[in-house]
Write a protein that holds these residues in place. Sequence first.
Motif, short mmCIF file in Angstrom:
data_model
loop_
_atom_site.label_atom_id
_atom_site.label_comp_id
_atom_site.label_asym_id
_atom_site.label_seq_id
_atom_site.Cartn_x
_atom_site.Cartn_y
_atom_site.Cartn_z
N GLY A 22 0.79 -1.25 -0.12
CA GLY A 22 0.15 -0.08 -0.04
C GLY A 22 0.74 1.20 -0.17
N GLY A 23 2.17 1.08 0.16
CA GLY A 23 2.84 2.48 0.05
C GLY A 23 2.80 2.94 1.24
N ALA A 24 2.61 2.48 2.30
CA ALA A 24 2.30 3.29 3.71
C ALA A 24 3.68 3.62 4.38
N THR A 25 3.54 4.63 5.01
CA THR A 25 4.77 5.33 5.70
C THR A 25 4.73 5.33 7.14
N SER A 26 4.04 4.25 7.82
CA SER A 26 3.67 4.26 9.24
C SER A 26 4.71 4.08 9.97
N PRO A 27 4.86 4.48 11.36
CA PRO A 27 6.01 3.93 12.05
C PRO A 27 6.29 2.53 12.22
N THR A 28 7.48 2.21 12.87
CA THR A 28 7.53 0.66 12.67
C THR A 28 6.98 0.10 14.23
N THR A 29 6.90 -1.22 14.18
CA THR A 29 6.50 -1.97 15.32
C THR A 29 7.56 -2.88 15.58
N PRO A 34 7.05 -3.12 9.48
CA PRO A 34 6.22 -1.98 9.24
C PRO A 34 4.89 -2.20 9.67
N GLY A 35 4.16 -1.21 10.24
CA GLY A 35 2.85 -1.07 10.87
C GLY A 35 1.91 -2.01 10.16
N ALA A 39 -3.66 -9.89 6.62
CA ALA A 39 -2.84 -10.52 5.42
C ALA A 39 -1.86 -9.94 4.81
N ASP A 40 -2.01 -8.55 4.45
CA ASP A 40 -1.01 -7.57 3.77
C ASP A 40 0.37 -7.79 4.41
N TYR A 41 0.32 -7.73 5.82
CA TYR A 41 1.46 -7.57 6.72
C TYR A 41 2.35 -9.20 6.40
N GLY A 42 1.43 -10.01 6.71
CA GLY A 42 1.87 -11.62 6.78
C GLY A 42 2.58 -11.94 5.15
N SER A 43 1.99 -11.29 4.09
CA SER A 43 2.23 -11.57 2.70
C SER A 43 3.61 -10.95 2.65
N TRP A 44 3.81 -9.62 2.97
CA TRP A 44 4.97 -8.86 2.90
C TRP A 44 6.20 -9.47 3.60
N LYS A 45 6.11 -9.87 5.12
CA LYS A 45 6.78 -10.53 5.84
C LYS A 45 7.41 -12.14 5.06
N LYS A 46 6.60 -12.40 4.61
CA LYS A 46 6.91 -14.13 4.17
C LYS A 46 7.65 -13.66 2.79
N GLN A 47 7.49 -12.91 1.97
CA GLN A 47 8.08 -12.40 0.64
C GLN A 47 9.33 -11.88 1.16
N LYS A 48 9.62 -11.14 1.86
CA LYS A 48 10.86 -10.64 2.45
C LYS A 48 11.93 -12.00 3.10
N LEU A 49 11.48 -12.67 3.89
CA LEU A 49 12.01 -13.72 4.15
C LEU A 49 12.58 -14.68 3.00
#
Length: 417
Positions: A22-29, A34-35, A39-49
């Motif tokens: 989504g091109g978000a720029t939220s603070p980190t957690t 990223p914040g 499902a979006d976060y899970g997909s992003w993390k899996k792709q990066k790993l």
Amino acid sequence: MSGKKKGRSPGCNNSKKGRYPGGATSPTTLQGTPGATGADYGSWKKQKLTEIHQALFSDPVDIAALRRAAVSKGGLLTDEIRRKVWPKLLNVNIYSLPLKPGSSIRENHKDFDQVLLDVRRSLRRFPKGMRAEQREVLQEQLIDIILYVLKRNHQLHYYQGYHDIVVTFLLVVGERMTVALVEKLSVHHLRDFMDPTMDSTKHILNYLMPILERVNPQLHDFMQRAEVGTIFALSWLITWYGHVLTDFRHVLRLYDFFLASHPLMAVYFAAQIVLYRGEEVLDCDCDMASVHYLLSNIPQNLPYEDLISDAEHLFSCYPPSELAKQAALQHHKSIAISSFQDFQLATSHQRPDTVLLKQRLEEANSKHGEMDFAQASGTSQLVKVAVWGISASLGAAALAVAQTALEWAPDFLLQLF
């Protein structure tokens, strides 16, 4: 935020999108990720790993991809990944680590008293809730690691704050790997801080004001009138911010960034912090005491991902070669800067850990024959320690699976000693 916007140079393309869904720029957690949630976060993390593991198993290792992962949003995500990637970023073979420092390293060491004093008062660098006896063991290891690296490299000189860097590695990768990583870091990225005088460190600090002048002349001129200098950023640079940040997650995120970057990136990050706080600086009294007090007290809730991205952008817009003359470095040779290109080149020829492990075992076999490794009296040190560690940790039944562990979980074996 307005201070940061004013700090953007019109000569550079400053449009940057977020590097997660989504091109978000939220603070980190947690762990600097990223914040995004769900499902979006899970997909992003899996792709990066997946991308990180592909880079690690490439032959040669895809160092460029690992650097991108360390710099981009979220960094290296977990300590488990850091234990795999940090050695590659520093060109360290985890199957050829130095032995643990012995207690004799302390005898007649000229830096022992100062190191002991610094480590004893570093309680805040250890996790809250850690048992006192566990912390004390780590502090003893910290002392020995520092003295060991200094003794093996006589050209290096201890400075107060060095222990803040070493303890960060110790808490993530353990004693033996810390020795190897810190030694490599000390002769490259940190080399200018480890001269016998502060001259090189002062020259490195001199890069900060030229960056500010190019990005925000108003802020630069205000700080010049206040005669604040750059000493407020000294502890930031020489500890890689480990001494001034209270949240260990943020420290680790910055270490991911700095390990994958040019030795001067910590200066660019310092400049970006000042630019981000530009409005606060301009609103305070224009005198040294007021500006120094404001800047030396670094906020703990900074938008680290945004600052990392902006610092990387600053570096591309105003590279060190463009700033060197104004930073008064034209007559001062920086070892860290001059050796960085060769260092980067050396990291590009590394083999994946699976190949390194196979080579290590083949070397052991050529020396000690094809005897069963659990019974062979001449087994290599790596395997002997691994077998001892498994026996002590899991019991005799674990010996039956030791060979399998060597094949699929070398990191597990490394963590045993």
